[in-house]
Write an enzyme that holds these catalytic residues in place. Structure first.
Site, PDB file in Angstrom:
ATOM      1  N   CYS A 155      11.240  -6.104   6.024  1.00  0.00           N
ATOM      2  CA  CYS A 155      10.185  -7.482   5.892  1.00  0.00           C
ATOM      3  C   CYS A 155      10.854  -8.577   6.675  1.00  0.00           C
ATOM      4  O   CYS A 155       9.942  -9.124   7.402  1.00  0.00           O
ATOM      5  CB  CYS A 155       9.740  -7.502   4.581  1.00  0.00           C
ATOM      6  N   CYS A 162       4.961  -2.386   2.921  1.00  0.00           N
ATOM      7  CA  CYS A 162       5.268  -3.446   2.045  1.00  0.00           C
ATOM      8  C   CYS A 162       4.220  -4.453   2.313  1.00  0.00           C
ATOM      9  O   CYS A 162       3.536  -4.601   3.163  1.00  0.00           O
ATOM     10  CB  CYS A 162       6.576  -4.094   2.238  1.00  0.00           C
ATOM     11  N   VAL A 185       0.933  -1.281  -0.049  1.00  0.00           N
ATOM     12  CA  VAL A 185      -0.162   0.038  -0.084  1.00  0.00           C
ATOM     13  C   VAL A 185       1.006   1.269   0.159  1.00  0.00           C
ATOM     14  O   VAL A 185       1.472   1.468   1.037  1.00  0.00           O
ATOM     15  CB  VAL A 185      -0.782   0.148   1.221  1.00  0.00           C
ATOM     16  N   GLU A 186       0.848   1.919  -1.079  1.00  0.00           N
ATOM     17  CA  GLU A 186       1.864   3.015  -1.350  1.00  0.00           C
ATOM     18  C   GLU A 186       1.282   4.548  -0.733  1.00  0.00           C
ATOM     19  O   GLU A 186      -0.114   4.377  -0.690  1.00  0.00           O
ATOM     20  CB  GLU A 186       2.507   3.067  -2.554  1.00  0.00           C
ATOM     21  N   CYS A 226      12.159  -8.197   1.621  1.00  0.00           N
ATOM     22  CA  CYS A 226      13.347  -6.981   1.739  1.00  0.00           C
ATOM     23  C   CYS A 226      13.648  -7.203   3.282  1.00  0.00           C
ATOM     24  O   CYS A 226      13.095  -7.888   4.016  1.00  0.00           O
ATOM     25  CB  CYS A 226      12.729  -5.770   1.400  1.00  0.00           C
ATOM     26  N   GLU A 246       4.334  -7.768   3.012  1.00  0.00           N
ATOM     27  CA  GLU A 246       4.683  -8.533   3.933  1.00  0.00           C
ATOM     28  C   GLU A 246       4.097  -7.784   5.473  1.00  0.00           C
ATOM     29  O   GLU A 246       3.542  -8.561   6.217  1.00  0.00           O
ATOM     30  CB  GLU A 246       6.034  -8.890   4.420  1.00  0.00           C
TER      31      GLU A 246
HETATM   32  N1  THU Z   1       7.819  -4.079  -1.700  1.00  0.00           N
HETATM   33  C1  THU Z   1       7.026  -4.857  -1.065  1.00  0.00           C
HETATM   34  O1  THU Z   1       5.961  -4.805  -0.792  1.00  0.00           O
HETATM   35  N2  THU Z   1       7.835  -6.173  -0.510  1.00  0.00           N
HETATM   36  C2  THU Z   1       8.919  -6.546  -0.687  1.00  0.00           C
HETATM   37  O2  THU Z   1       9.625  -7.047   0.154  1.00  0.00           O
HETATM   38  C3  THU Z   1       9.689  -5.438  -1.627  1.00  0.00           C
HETATM   39  C4  THU Z   1       9.264  -4.429  -1.896  1.00  0.00           C
HETATM   40  C5  THU Z   1       7.070  -3.091  -2.269  1.00  0.00           C
HETATM   41  C6  THU Z   1       7.175  -1.676  -1.700  1.00  0.00           C
HETATM   42  C7  THU Z   1       6.811  -0.745  -2.969  1.00  0.00           C
HETATM   43  O3  THU Z   1       5.639  -0.381  -2.599  1.00  0.00           O
HETATM   44  C8  THU Z   1       7.285  -1.480  -4.033  1.00  0.00           C
HETATM   45  O4  THU Z   1       7.284  -2.835  -3.551  1.00  0.00           O
HETATM   46  C9  THU Z   1       8.497  -0.956  -4.906  1.00  0.00           C
HETATM   47  O5  THU Z   1       9.522  -1.064  -3.820  1.00  0.00           O
END
Ligand code: THU
Length: 157
Positions: free
Chosen positions: A105, A60, A50-51, A102, A62
């Protein structure tokens, strides 16, 4: 395949991660992510990234999964009522390919699955302990926390 996954249905987790990925809110990166996990009671939990227009506030997939699972009572522990832990997780990118979580997470996932959590990778599930070695954990807090002292307003401390 990587490390042993017992009776965990990794294909089911991958399918669920892919499905929830389609509901991601990622208008800025255009990089949709979905996460799916299974708890120690066999419950499937999931989340999507969710950005936010204030980029650094983005969440993220997770973390989204963990927060919704805790709120639903599917994960986490309170003082008097032990709740299930996380056993395995799979994360999908926008193409449906397995994404390894990442670093941040990995730490968030460790809180609920520990070192034995199985994290899906392109080579199959691997223990979190191998993906986040020597992790900061509750033992560090217990061992190094200062003894509690009374708050003394007169000193400002
Ligand atoms: N993102 C995740 O949701 N999980 C990860 O483990 C890596 C990155 C998302 C964050 C952001 O919304 C998009 O991927 C680009 O980085």
């Amino acid at each position: 395949m990587g490390e042993m996954a017992d009776e965990i249905d990794v294909a089911q987790l991958r399918d669920t991660a892919k499905a929830v990925m389609t509901r991601a809110y990622a208008p800025y990166s255009r990089f949709s992510v979905g996460a799916a996990g299974i708890t120690s009671t066999g419950q499937i939990v999931s989340g999507a990234n969710v950005e936010n227009v204030s980029y650094g506030l983005g969440v993220c997939a997770e973390v989204s999964m963990v927060c919704s699972a805790v709120a639903a009572g599917a994960l986490g522990t309170t003082d008097d009522a032990p709740r299930p832990t996380l056993r395995a997780v799979s994360v999908s990118d926008g193409r449906g390919h397995v994404l390894t979580p990442c670093g941040r997470c990995r730490q968030v996932l460790r809180e609920f699955g520990g070192d034995d959590l199985l994290v899906d990778t392109a080579d199959g599930p691997r223990r979190l302990g191998t993906l986040l070695p020597d992790a900061f954990g509750p033992d560090h807090l217990r061992d190094a926390a200062r003894p509690a002292t009374a708050h003394r307003p007169e000193t400002g401390r």
